[in-house]
Write an enzyme that holds these catalytic residues in place. Structure first.
Site, short mmCIF file in Angstrom:
data_model
loop_
_atom_site.label_atom_id
_atom_site.label_comp_id
_atom_site.label_asym_id
_atom_site.label_seq_id
_atom_site.Cartn_x
_atom_site.Cartn_y
_atom_site.Cartn_z
N TYR A 1 44.03 54.07 53.14
CA TYR A 1 43.50 54.60 51.88
C TYR A 1 44.49 54.35 50.76
O TYR A 1 45.69 54.57 50.92
CB TYR A 1 43.24 56.10 51.98
N GLU B 1 43.52 55.24 47.21
CA GLU B 1 42.84 55.69 45.98
C GLU B 1 43.85 55.77 44.84
O GLU B 1 44.97 56.25 45.01
CB GLU B 1 42.18 57.04 46.21
N ASP C 1 28.43 38.60 32.45
CA ASP C 1 28.47 38.68 33.92
C ASP C 1 28.48 37.25 34.43
O ASP C 1 27.44 36.59 34.48
CB ASP C 1 27.23 39.45 34.41
N THR D 1 31.44 38.53 40.55
CA THR D 1 31.74 38.62 41.97
C THR D 1 32.87 37.65 42.26
O THR D 1 33.23 36.82 41.42
CB THR D 1 30.51 38.24 42.83
N LYS E 1 31.19 33.72 45.10
CA LYS E 1 30.21 32.65 44.88
C LYS E 1 30.99 31.36 44.59
O LYS E 1 31.68 30.87 45.47
CB LYS E 1 29.25 33.04 43.75
N ARG F 1 33.85 38.60 49.75
CA ARG F 1 32.74 39.31 49.09
C ARG F 1 33.31 40.49 48.30
O ARG F 1 33.95 41.38 48.88
CB ARG F 1 31.80 39.80 50.19
N1 DSN Z 1 22.17 38.24 44.91
C1 DSN Z 1 22.97 37.37 44.08
C2 DSN Z 1 22.37 36.01 43.97
O1 DSN Z 1 21.90 35.50 44.96
O2 DSN Z 1 22.37 35.43 42.90
C3 DSN Z 1 23.25 37.96 42.79
O3 DSN Z 1 23.95 39.14 42.98
#
Ligand code: DSN
Length: 419
Positions: free
Chosen positions: A58, A60, A204, A230, A233, A239
């Site tokens: 932990y 925090e 975003d 994120t 990607k 992730r």
């Molecule tokens: N679910 C994602 C995507 O496939 O674009 C976006 O968060």
């Protein structure tokens, strides 16, 4: 069996049932072509960090201000991740704790808005994200959402329309950055509109973060007040989520809204993996990779277009393309072709096209992305090959899928995963 599972020897001996499931997934990833635009194959180092000792702790709070003892190495790891994120995106502030992109957006909303405030965004049906205002999501539940749309003819952003909508609804926050938009985003134009109506601008960049980090897509800085993303990607990390800003005032609010505002203990093993992934992205080879991602997407777009598929907006500038299946056959659905391609070992997702008459679980379109196949080494020639396979699958009404499955398997053996 895929080499990916070599690290599972203990699990395999004590829980063979679970280990077999993980082995099967490794085999699936190894022997199929991943064309889901939001997925990638991480390095072995990223996977090692994700599976490390830091999962036991932990932490925090933030470096130097924790609610638990024993965090000295966690402080170092989180500082390293923050510093690398700031260097990568050229900004002054980074919060690396969001568990995912939607959590990053929750914290950003909480930092910038009060419940009931007006937000202007692109709806998911036009390529936006559910956390940008979909009714059942936190964003649509607690905020007053107004939308701008893509141009009906060109399927592109029309900045005059965005401006008109902003002047009409006077939002406190404008969101740009999308999940299914294949073109370059003009962040400066969004900034000008936000300034005109006195709104915050949030970008975003979950999908294009890797392109942005390597300079292959323009940066949202200095235009956006807050940038969320994120890390898994195009950025090719574990992730997770990330929030960036240049404003000290906003940064302080974001830290409070991530913890204790919306999360408890950070996933420190994932933060270690983020530090590793950011380090990889700082290497000059990452730009070469991102350039190839875009080159592959363009080659794939050409291959599909030559087979008579219609691409929304006519093509792509980034890592993804959106195919409208209806001009091939008005009866074809995204769900059906996703399933046929899955049988062939080409993994994609059905995706609504702008103004799609069909519901999200059926759709008239498919979304393709090239980040994962580029990671395993596919180039323009293989993109043409995959476009040819897709043509054969569609032209045969799915009946050639099992034959093509073996051809895909053979291709995959030539391009092993990076671990
Ligand atoms: N679910 C994602 C995507 O496939 O674009 C976006 O968060």
């Amino acid at each position: 069996m895929a080499t990916t599972t070599d690290s599972l020897s203990t699990l395999r001996s004590i829980d063979p049932k679970l280990a077999a499931m993980l082995d099967h997934e490794a085999e699936r990833q190894d022997s199929t072509l991943e064309f889901i635009a939001s997925e990638n194959h991480t390095s072995k180092a990223v996977m090692e960090a994700t599976g490390s000792w830091l999962t036991n702790k932990y932490a925090e709070g933030y470096p130097g201000k924790r609610y638990y003892g024993g965090c000295e190495f966690h402080d170092q790891v989180e500082d390293l991740a923050r510093d690398r994120a700031k260097e990568l995106f050229g900004c002054n502030f980074a919060n690396v704790q969001p568990h995912c992109g939607a959590n990053a957006n929750i914290a950003a909303f909480m930092a910038l808005l009060q419940p009931g405030d007006r937000v202007l965004s692109l709806p998911i049906a036009h390529g936006g994200h559910l956390s940008h205002g979909l009714k059942p999501n936190f964003s649509g539940t607690f905020f007053e959402i107004h939308d701008y749309m893509l141009d009906a003819e060109t399927e592109l952003l029309d900045m005059d329309h965005v401006r008109d909508r902003a002047l009409e609804c006077k939002p406190k926050l404008i969101i740009c950055g999308f999940s299914a938009y294949p073109r370059v985003i003009d962040f400066a134009a969004f900034r000008a509109i936000a300034d005109e109506v006195g709104a915050y601008l949030m970008a975003d960049i979950a999908h294009i973060a890797g392109l942005v980090a390597s300079g292959v897509h323009p940066s949202p800085f200095p235009h956006a007040d807050v940038v969320t993303t994120t890390t898994h990607k195009t950025l090719r990390g574990p992730r997770g989520g990330l929030i960036l800003s240049n404003s000290e005032d906003i940064a302080k609010k974001i830290d409070r809204k991530v913890f204790p505002g919306s999360q408890g203990g950070p996933l420190m093993h994932v933060i270690a993996a983020k530090a590793q992934a950011f380090g990889e992205a700082l290497d000059p080879s990452f730009r070469t990779y991102q350039e190839q991602v875009v080159a592959n997407a363009k080659a794939f777009a050409t291959g599909l277009t030559n087979h008579g598929f219609r691409l929304c907006s006519g093509g792509t500038d980034n890592h993804l393309l959106l195919v409208d299946l209806r001009n091939r056959d008005a009866e074809l659905t995204g769900a059906e072709v996703e399933s046929w391609l899955g049988e062939a070992g080409i993994v994609v997702n059905k995706n609504g096209i702008p103004n799609d008459p069909r519901p999200p679980m059926i759709t008239s379109g498919l979304r393709f992305g090239t980040p994962a196949t580029t990671t395993r080494g596919l180039r323009e020639a293989e993109m043409q090959q995959v476009a040819d396979w897709i043509e054969r699958v569609v032209a045969s009404g799915g009946s050639e899928a099992s034959t093509i499955r073996e051809e895909v398997r053979t291709l995959c053996t030539r391009f092993p995963l990076p671990h």
